[in-house]
Design an enzyme around this catalytic site. Structure first.
Site, PDB file in Angstrom:
ATOM      1  N   GLN A   1       2.175  -6.060  -3.167  1.00 26.65           N
ATOM      2  CA  GLN A   1       2.518  -6.067  -1.728  1.00 26.65           C
ATOM      3  C   GLN A   1       3.781  -5.226  -1.479  1.00 26.65           C
ATOM      4  OE1 GLN A   1       1.743  -9.583  -3.023  1.00 26.65           O
ATOM      5  NE2 GLN A   1      -0.327  -8.866  -2.650  1.00 26.65           N
ATOM      6  N   GLY A  52      -4.122  -4.636  -4.130  1.00 21.73           N
ATOM      7  CA  GLY A  52      -5.134  -3.629  -4.456  1.00 21.73           C
ATOM      8  C   GLY A  52      -4.416  -2.373  -4.881  1.00 21.73           C
ATOM      9  N   HIS A  53      -4.424  -2.100  -6.179  1.00 22.55           N
ATOM     10  CA  HIS A  53      -3.740  -0.910  -6.670  1.00 22.55           C
ATOM     11  C   HIS A  53      -4.768   0.155  -7.036  1.00 22.55           C
ATOM     12  CE1 HIS A  53       0.021  -3.500  -7.682  1.00 22.55           C
ATOM     13  NE2 HIS A  53      -0.110  -3.233  -6.406  1.00 22.55           N
ATOM     14  N   ASP A  59       0.811  -1.220   0.000  1.00 26.62           N
ATOM     15  CA  ASP A  59       0.000   0.000   0.000  1.00 26.62           C
ATOM     16  C   ASP A  59       0.844   1.271   0.000  1.00 26.62           C
ATOM     17  OD1 ASP A  59      -2.279  -1.701   0.226  1.00 26.62           O
ATOM     18  OD2 ASP A  59      -1.843  -1.878   2.368  1.00 26.62           O
ATOM     19  N   LYS A  81       1.983   2.144  -5.226  1.00 28.96           N
ATOM     20  CA  LYS A  81       2.691   1.680  -6.431  1.00 28.96           C
ATOM     21  C   LYS A  81       1.840   1.838  -7.696  1.00 28.96           C
ATOM     22  CE  LYS A  81       3.137  -2.393  -4.544  1.00 28.96           C
ATOM     23  NZ  LYS A  81       2.758  -2.144  -3.153  1.00 28.96           N
TER      24      LYS A  81
END
Ligand code: IMP
Length: 437
Positions: A225, A41-42, A14, A17
């Site tokens: 990650q 989760g991007h 988080d 990225k």
């Protein structure tokens, strides 16, 4: 020319990225994911619209880019279908733009059930996984037992293999976990239905990457990650089940060592973590509430409130060296705008002996150490959306210099994010040759 760039998170994920991949993709031909699955989760903000991607590489928003999922990525067929539908709904076509390795392990419902049951059994000792079945799917890969994308193409073999796997899982569900079994026919039906999603998309990704090298195409390797969640180099056992450090690229995509030209470490201006595990600089006071509120620190995959804390330079330096980082990108600097003082962890002290240490990984118990802080003065004004380094307040520039000085090794902060939008970005030095402006 420093053409191909790796984007690696330096903390517990988080770090922001997704936005950076999106910014750099303007001049890229390929974006490759090589580990993890839909636990990632991007979050991207384009034209004030928030888009969250879990499995498909963040480069997909640029029409000219081809996205690849390497063999190291674990794929939930349903997760993939949902994401493709979401993107189609936004008018983004994936035809001819998304290719998947034959060797990607599949995540199926028994993995998710196992993940949930295990976490439940561990109770207060639980890892705090995303409950997406990631760990069990990787276990099946390592034990050479699980299904891969290529198994979808041989129906008789698929039926037989799946039977063996379902029997094995059901035995554990019923006899060890005292739970209900999963249904073989339902899973088989779902698998056969999902086949069409993989059709025309399954390719030898290692070979595609070799071709890309031959054609001098520009590649971005998108890490998921963060390095501290790496299975081998992170805060084990509170980690994910793949290699989020640099080595994961080679095993997880088949890229050649010579194809990695520049490694950009992404570091948030403070720290966050979701799930359990050591977090030496964790805050539990009003500053924690501040970070959660201003930084919108809720997990994009599970919606969980993230734990927050001060930037840990000890851990950052370790990860910069371990991952051969070329330069750093500092994200969410604007979140610090409202703080009158800003702390950074520069060492640890043993609670009982007062001994100062700089390598917490060598100790057996993280709880025995507390952080030693250096305190900097906050700049107390908005830097949101600033795009030119010299326009940052002097105290913000000082914060950046302090981090660079501590990390040393010639690693500078060459990019700064001052807001969620693509445009809220400072390119301090274009060392990665992105021709961004
Ligand atoms: P798993 O990957 O679902 O097995 O979860 C293992 C640990 O990694 C948990 O602490 C998760 O919260 C964490 N984790 C997994 N993916 C992400 C991510 O994309 N960002 C932040 N933490 C993650």
């Amino acid at each position: 020319m420093k053409q191909n760039i790796v984007i690696l998170g330096m903390q517990w994920g988080d770090e922001g990225k997704g936005k950076i991949v999106d910014v750099l993709t303007r001049t890229a031909n390929y974006v490759v994911r090589y580990h993890g699955g839909h636990n990632a989760g991007h979050t991207l903000v384009v034209n004030n619209k928030k888009i969250i991607l879990h499995l498909v590489p963040s480069g997909i928003l640029h029409n000219h880019v081809i996205c690849l999922l390497g063999n190291g990525v674990v794929i939930s067929p349903q997760g993939l279908i949902d994401e493709i539908n979401m993107l189609s709904g936004l008018g983004i076509s994936l035809d001819g733009r998304l290719f998947i390795s034959h060797h990607c392990p599949l995540i199926l419902s028994y993995h998710i059930k196992m993940d949930i049951l295990r976490e439940h059994l561990l109770d207060t000792q639980c890892i705090g996984t995303t409950k997406k079945g990631i760990g069990p799917a990787y276990e099946d890969k390592v034990s050479r037992f699980g299904l891969q994308v290529r198994d979808l193409y041989k129906e008789s073999v698929l039926r037989e293999k799946l039977k063996r796997i379902v029997d094995y899982y059901n035995f554990q569900f019923v006899h060890y976990y005292k739970s209900t079994p999963v249904n073989y026919d339902t899973i088989l039906e779902e698998l056969l239905l999902s086949k069409k999603v993989f059709k025309n998309r399954t390719k030898d990704i290692a070979l595609l990457l070799q071709k890309a090298e031959y054609e001098n195409k520009k590649i971005i390797f998108e890490g998921a990650q963060g390095a501290l969640l790496d299975l081998d180099h992170g805060t084990f056992p509170y980690v994910t089940s793949s290699n989020s450090t640099i080595g994961g690229i080679f095993t997880g995509s088949g890229a050649r060592l010579q194809q990695v030209h520049f490694i950009l470490g992404i570091v948030k201006a403070y720290c966050t973590r979701v799930g359990s595990g050591p977090f030496p600089t964790e805050l539990t006071d009003l500053t924690d509430d501040y970070f959660v509120k201003v930084g919108k620190e809720f997990g994009s995959t599970t919606g969980r409130r993230r734990r927050t804390g001060w930037l840990d330079l000890v851990l950052l330096k370790r990860m910069v060296i371990l991952n051969s980082i070329s330069s750093l990108c500092l994200t969410k600097l604007d979140v610090l705008d409202g703080l009158s003082e800003i702390k950074v962890c520069i060492a640890y002290k043993n609670l009982h002996t007062d001994q100062v240490i700089k390598n917490p990984f060598s100790c057996l118990n993280w709880d025995e150490f507390k952080p030693v802080y250096h305190i900097l003065t906050g700049w107390n004004k908005s830097i949101k959306g600033i795009t030119i380094f010299s326009q940052l307040p002097f105290l913000a520039q000082q914060y950046i210099s302090y981090i660079e000085h501590y990390i040393g090794h010639g690693v500078s902060i060459d990019m700064i994010s001052t807001g969620p939008d693509r445009l809220d970005t400072i390119i301090v030095r274009d060392t990665f040759n992105i021709e961004y402006i």
